[in-house]
Design a protein around this motif. Structure first.
Motif, short mmCIF file in Angstrom:
data_model
loop_
_atom_site.label_atom_id
_atom_site.label_comp_id
_atom_site.label_asym_id
_atom_site.label_seq_id
_atom_site.Cartn_x
_atom_site.Cartn_y
_atom_site.Cartn_z
N LEU A 97 -5.94 -7.52 -6.96
CA LEU A 97 -5.39 -6.22 -6.61
C LEU A 97 -6.27 -5.53 -5.57
CD1 LEU A 97 -3.38 -3.91 -6.98
CD2 LEU A 97 -4.78 -3.13 -8.93
N VAL A 98 -7.57 -5.49 -5.81
CA VAL A 98 -8.49 -4.83 -4.87
C VAL A 98 -8.44 -5.52 -3.51
CG1 VAL A 98 -10.90 -4.29 -4.39
CG2 VAL A 98 -10.00 -3.96 -6.69
N LEU A 99 -8.43 -6.85 -3.51
CA LEU A 99 -8.39 -7.58 -2.25
C LEU A 99 -7.07 -7.36 -1.51
CD1 LEU A 99 -10.14 -10.90 -3.31
CD2 LEU A 99 -11.02 -9.16 -1.75
N ASP A 100 -5.98 -7.33 -2.24
CA ASP A 100 -4.69 -7.06 -1.60
C ASP A 100 -4.70 -5.69 -0.96
OD1 ASP A 100 -2.10 -7.59 -0.79
OD2 ASP A 100 -1.20 -6.94 -2.67
N PHE A 101 -5.34 -4.73 -1.63
CA PHE A 101 -5.41 -3.38 -1.10
C PHE A 101 -6.23 -3.33 0.19
CE2 PHE A 101 -7.53 0.92 -1.26
CZ PHE A 101 -6.42 1.64 -0.85
N VAL A 102 -7.45 -3.88 0.18
CA VAL A 102 -8.28 -3.80 1.39
C VAL A 102 -7.69 -4.65 2.52
CG1 VAL A 102 -10.38 -3.29 0.09
CG2 VAL A 102 -9.84 -5.66 0.68
N ASN A 103 -6.90 -5.64 2.18
CA ASN A 103 -6.29 -6.50 3.21
C ASN A 103 -4.93 -6.00 3.68
OD1 ASN A 103 -8.51 -8.19 3.31
ND2 ASN A 103 -7.69 -9.62 1.79
N THR A 104 -4.60 -4.75 3.35
CA THR A 104 -3.41 -4.13 3.93
C THR A 104 -3.67 -3.73 5.38
OG1 THR A 104 -4.11 -1.99 3.03
CG2 THR A 104 -2.48 -3.25 1.75
N ARG A 105 -4.92 -3.83 5.83
CA ARG A 105 -5.25 -3.48 7.22
C ARG A 105 -4.61 -4.49 8.19
NH1 ARG A 105 -10.57 -4.56 7.82
NH2 ARG A 105 -10.44 -5.83 5.94
N PRO A 106 -4.45 -4.11 9.45
CA PRO A 106 -3.84 -5.01 10.45
C PRO A 106 -4.84 -6.08 10.91
CG PRO A 106 -4.40 -2.93 11.48
CD PRO A 106 -4.67 -2.75 10.00
N ILE A 107 -5.03 -7.11 10.08
CA ILE A 107 -5.96 -8.19 10.36
C ILE A 107 -5.21 -9.39 10.91
CG2 ILE A 107 -7.73 -9.69 9.34
CD1 ILE A 107 -7.93 -7.62 7.04
N THR A 140 5.66 2.93 4.23
CA THR A 140 5.01 1.63 4.01
C THR A 140 4.03 1.68 2.85
OG1 THR A 140 3.38 2.18 5.73
CG2 THR A 140 5.30 0.85 6.40
N THR A 141 3.36 2.82 2.69
CA THR A 141 2.42 2.97 1.57
C THR A 141 3.17 2.93 0.24
OG1 THR A 141 0.90 4.29 2.92
CG2 THR A 141 0.67 4.46 0.52
N ALA A 142 4.30 3.62 0.17
CA ALA A 142 5.10 3.60 -1.05
C ALA A 142 5.59 2.20 -1.35
CB ALA A 142 6.29 4.55 -0.90
N ARG A 143 5.98 1.47 -0.31
CA ARG A 143 6.46 0.10 -0.50
C ARG A 143 5.37 -0.78 -1.11
NH1 ARG A 143 7.63 -1.24 4.66
NH2 ARG A 143 9.43 0.14 4.49
N TRP A 144 4.15 -0.66 -0.59
CA TRP A 144 3.06 -1.49 -1.12
C TRP A 144 2.72 -1.09 -2.56
CZ3 TRP A 144 -1.84 -0.81 -3.11
CH2 TRP A 144 -2.58 -2.00 -3.27
N LEU A 145 2.66 0.19 -2.82
CA LEU A 145 2.31 0.66 -4.16
C LEU A 145 3.37 0.26 -5.18
CD1 LEU A 145 0.98 4.22 -3.27
CD2 LEU A 145 -0.38 2.30 -4.13
N HIS A 146 4.64 0.31 -4.81
CA HIS A 146 5.71 -0.11 -5.71
C HIS A 146 5.63 -1.62 -5.96
CE1 HIS A 146 8.16 3.66 -4.45
NE2 HIS A 146 7.51 3.88 -5.58
N ALA A 147 5.34 -2.39 -4.90
CA ALA A 147 5.29 -3.85 -5.04
C ALA A 147 4.17 -4.29 -5.97
CB ALA A 147 5.11 -4.50 -3.66
N THR A 148 3.08 -3.55 -5.99
CA THR A 148 1.94 -3.92 -6.83
C THR A 148 2.05 -3.34 -8.24
OG1 THR A 148 0.70 -2.00 -6.01
CG2 THR A 148 0.36 -4.12 -4.89
N GLY A 149 3.03 -2.48 -8.47
CA GLY A 149 3.19 -1.88 -9.79
C GLY A 149 2.30 -0.68 -10.03
N LEU A 150 1.59 -0.23 -9.00
CA LEU A 150 0.71 0.93 -9.17
C LEU A 150 1.49 2.24 -9.20
CD1 LEU A 150 -2.21 -0.05 -6.77
CD2 LEU A 150 -2.37 0.24 -9.25
N LEU A 151 2.70 2.21 -8.65
CA LEU A 151 3.51 3.42 -8.58
C LEU A 151 4.92 3.11 -9.04
CD1 LEU A 151 3.14 6.37 -7.54
CD2 LEU A 151 4.20 5.62 -5.40
N HIS A 152 5.47 4.00 -9.87
CA HIS A 152 6.83 3.80 -10.37
C HIS A 152 7.85 4.28 -9.35
CE1 HIS A 152 5.22 2.65 -14.20
NE2 HIS A 152 4.60 3.80 -14.36
#
Length: 205
Positions: free
Chosen positions: A19-29, A41-53
């Motif tokens: 989870l932590v690695l997926d978060f830090v790797n959301t950067r444009p690498i 896009t932030t809401a999309r990522w948070l929903h996909a990871t289950g951090l946000l309902h």
């Protein structure tokens, strides 16, 4: 956050590390898109990871806060990889000190609560919505620290890569996400820098 640490090998990452690695790797690498570019896009990522309902509101300010939290974590992960992250000439403090201070403030803004059972103790977000989402990320960091594997979560020392990765070496010595790619690039740059600094070296070849 399990109390029995003996069953887990440090060479195998916990889900919290993913989870932590997926978060830090959301950067444009490596040409990838910024995944925390805005509220959508932030809401999309948070929903996909289950951090946000679903249905929870995400604002542009929340997206900016997510990027700031991410950058603070990247600085800490670079320190785990042995990367000097001090401030520039004339700057007060260091990048690492500023990142750690930001994370302390985040801990106060997004508190966690212990959930105690007969089998384990877990830290969970004390609030809902975006504070809960950020708290979930901090809970993952706390789980890794409790497990003794937090320092194995690193960011590649090769700029501008800085890809987050999990160090699976037995002595926790990895500094690059890929020794063959990023490690080789750093070695080549170092070699070219030495040659440029000593023209006599080039003449002798």
């Amino acid at each position: 956050m399990a109390t029995d640490q003996g069953r887990h090998s440090p060479l195998s990452p916990l889900e919290a590390a993913d989870l932590v690695l997926d978060f830090v790797n959301t950067r444009p690498i490596d040409g990838r898109e910024e995944r925390l570019a805005d509220a959508s896009t932030t809401a999309r990522w948070l929903h996909a990871t289950g951090l946000l309902h679903d249905g929870a509101l995400v604002t542009e300010a929340d997206a900016a806060a997510a990027r700031e939290l991410r950058q603070a974590l990247v600085v800490v992960l670079l320190a785990h990889a042995g990367e000097p992250v001090g401030g520039g000439p004339g700057e007060s403090g260091t990048a690492l000190e500023e990142a750690e201070a930001h994370l302390r403030r985040s801990g106060a803004l997004y508190p966690l609560s212990p959930v105690v059972t007969a089998h384990d103790v877990r830290l969970v977000p004390a609030r809902e919505g975006m504070p809960g989402a950020f708290g979930g990320l901090l809970a993952a960091v706390a789980e890794l620290a409790r497990d003794g594997t937090w320092t194995r979560v690193k960011a590649c020392r090769n700029p501008p890569c800085h890809l987050g990765f999990y160090d699976r070496t037995r002595n926790c010595s990895a500094a690059y996400c890929s020794p063959r790619r990023c490690g080789a690039q750093v070695a080549m740059r170092s070699y070219r820098s030495r040659r440029a600094a000593d023209p006599a070296d080039t003449a002798r070849e």
